[in-house]
Design an enzyme around this catalytic site. Structure first.
Site, PDB file in Angstrom:
ATOM      1  N   GLU A   1      -8.655 -35.194  15.830  1.00  0.00           N
ATOM      2  CA  GLU A   1     -10.010 -35.143  16.353  1.00  0.00           C
ATOM      3  C   GLU A   1     -10.264 -33.925  17.241  1.00  0.00           C
ATOM      4  O   GLU A   1     -11.324 -33.327  17.185  1.00  0.00           O
ATOM      5  CB  GLU A   1     -10.297 -36.424  17.149  1.00  0.00           C
ATOM      6  N   ASP A   2      -9.295 -33.580  18.041  1.00  0.00           N
ATOM      7  CA  ASP A   2      -9.548 -32.589  19.094  1.00  0.00           C
ATOM      8  C   ASP A   2      -8.903 -31.222  18.882  1.00  0.00           C
ATOM      9  O   ASP A   2      -9.044 -30.343  19.725  1.00  0.00           O
ATOM     10  CB  ASP A   2      -9.055 -33.138  20.446  1.00  0.00           C
TER      11      ASP A   2
END
Ligand code: MN
Length: 511
Positions: free
Chosen positions: A91-92
């Site tokens: 996600e990051d």
């Protein structure tokens, strides 16, 4: 500016791979292969999170290590710990699905995707709450390890609430108490539950927290010296009777569970009998009962407080003997007696089921054992499936949230069948709910019911620990009144379906 940031970062210790290893229980030995997977995940996460920071100013990577450490403390398998290190990479960071799959395989990729799905919630307010619960339950039915990772991720997040704005910290803390801690409890992870609660409590309800803390500190039975003197006496007595124990330790009630009890008891701390508890770990079940005999010989038991969870385990599989005794000086304390295996299950919940090894098991036997346990667990937590089905019935978000909480996370009643099986139901349930939770066929053919040996009508509500027997007849069938008698959405849905299929005359109102 850059220089100042550099200064701040230096004040945080740089975590090492060794920190992850040493978080595992001492009894767990990693193979070289397992160590390699963890090392690879450690380095991958470190590289991809490079240059990212948390609100505290700490490097983001530290959060990943803390999450992995929390998972390791629960004695989870290597893939789950590795996923702890990697859980935010998809996600990051720039890491792609393909890259992760290539480096770590399908299993770890599946877990990371599961955690990522749980994390992305677009809504705000009540809807957010509902959405987050719904995702949790779906994840739980798919692979419970995803939920464990998310709970361990949450545990680190609530450990760093001091760096957030007070309103935001409060919101996260309350959510943790209402959702995450209860989920941890439902899957039998008692230790994780207490940790989540105690970290969140001061931020969720600061004034109550202070009040409870003050009361606790003034209580005599909460003092270390008091407990140690009792501990010595118990040890001596067990030795006199030749009862071997593996370990005796003590615990003080953790503050949040003390708070929950105080609220129910009008804040009267005198009414709480288990602020101090002693835990005796012994070799086998026979010794548990012998040790209990010794304790009751030494200290008089408080009437009505003895519970045999060995013969009748709690639905989350918890086993132990519990008794409360008078200390002879006006105080009371609780004694819990259990075997080492029961102890591990109580602390680690599902993880201990996955990794408990029978002595002398070959590797193949262990694999089989693990598979059986997974299957076992899937059946034990079949209520998650009920829940997913139940929510399909409920249209309104607010109602959904209320119902989920009422039926699945709030306190449950334990109802016994005449054969000694236990059916868990939410308070408010009656004999019809009981019948349907045994099986829809039983529900659809109820002819009569008996509660604690007495015949009762079908609108009878049940109490905790009732013994219920249902009589069925081939030609008995649900009537429309039953919808009002039923409390659980499972029973209501089954009745409606039956009427729809067989009756044909059901009012629109009921559909
Ligand atoms: Mn995270």
């Amino acid at each position: 500016m850059a220089e100042i940031k550099e200064e701040i970062n230096k004040s945080f210790l740089t975590p090492t791979l060794e920190d992850v290893f040493s978080s595992l229980p001492k009894s767990r030995i990693l193979s070289e292969e397992e160590k390699k997977i963890l090392e690879k995940a450690f380095n991958f996460s470190k590289e991809y999170h490079e240059g990212q920071f948390r609100n505290s100013g700490e490097p983001y990577f530290n959060h990943c290590v803390q999450t992995a450490k929390n998972i390791a403390r629960q004695n989870m398998d290597t893939d789950t710990i590795a996923t702890g290190l990697l859980h935010d990479t998809l996600e990051d960071t720039k890491a792609t699905k393909e890259k992760i799959g290539e480096e770590f395989g399908e299993d770890i990729l599946f877990l990371i995707q599961g955690v990522t799905k749980l994390g992305t919630i677009k809504y705000k307010g009540v809807e957010r709450h509902v959405e987050s619960m719904r995702k949790f339950f779906i994840a739980m039915a798919e692979d419970i390890r995803v939920v464990v990772i998310k709970l361990c991720d949450r545990l680190h997040n609530v450990s760093t609430l001091e760096y957030l704005r007070p309103e935001k910290a409060k919101r996260i803390a309350i959510e943790t108490l209402e959702i995450h801690a209860r989920l941890a409890d439902r899957i039998g992870m008692g230790k994780l539950k207490s940790e989540l609660e105690d970290k969140a409590f001061p931020y969720a309800y600061p004034e109550d927290f202070k009040k409870v803390k003050d009361m606790f500190e003034e209580t005599k039975s909460a003092s270390e010296d008091y407990l140690l003197s009792i501990l010595e006496r118990v040890k001596k007595e067990l030795e006199i009777f030749d009862i071997l124990y593996i370990k005796i330790d003590h615990r003080l009630k953790h503050l949040y569970s003390l708070y929950e009890k105080l609220k129910k008891l009008n804040w009267d701390i005198q009414k709480i009998y288990d602020i101090a508890a002693m835990r005796i770990i012994v070799e086998d079940i026979g010794t548990c009962y012998k040790a209990l005999g010794v304790i009751h010989g030494l200290y008089k038991p408080v009437p009505g407080r003895f519970k045999d969870y060995i013969a009748v385990p709690k639905p989350n599989l918890y086993q132990s003997l519990h008794t409360t005794v008078f200390d002879g000086e006006g105080g009371t304390f609780e004694v819990q007696i259990r075997t080492q295996k029961m102890h591990e299950e109580a602390e680690y919940g599902i993880a201990s089921h996955l990794f408990y090894k029978e002595a002398g098991d070959t590797k193949k036997a262990q694999e089989r054992h693990k598979l059986n346990k997974v299957q076992d667990l899937k059946e034990k937590i079949s209520w998650t499936k009920d829940l997913i089905r139940a929510q399909e019935d409920m249209q309104e978000n607010k109602n959904l949230l209320k119902n989920i909480k009422k039926e699945f996370l709030d306190k449950r009643m334990f109802i016994h069948t005449p054969k000694g099986d236990i059916i868990e139901l939410p308070p408010g349930s009656g004999v019809i709910d009981f019948a349907y939770s045994v099986h829809s066929d039983v529900g659809n053919h109820i002819a009569g019911a008996m509660v604690n040996g007495k015949l009762v009508s079908l609108n009878t509500k049940l109490k905790n620990n009732d013994i219920v027997e249902i009589f069925t007849k081939e030609d008995a069938k649900p009537s429309r009144k039953w919808i009002d008698y039923a409390f659980t959405s499972v029973a209501k849905r089954n009745i409606k379906n039956y009427l729809k299929e067989h009756g044909g005359t059901i009012d629109k109102f009921f559909i």
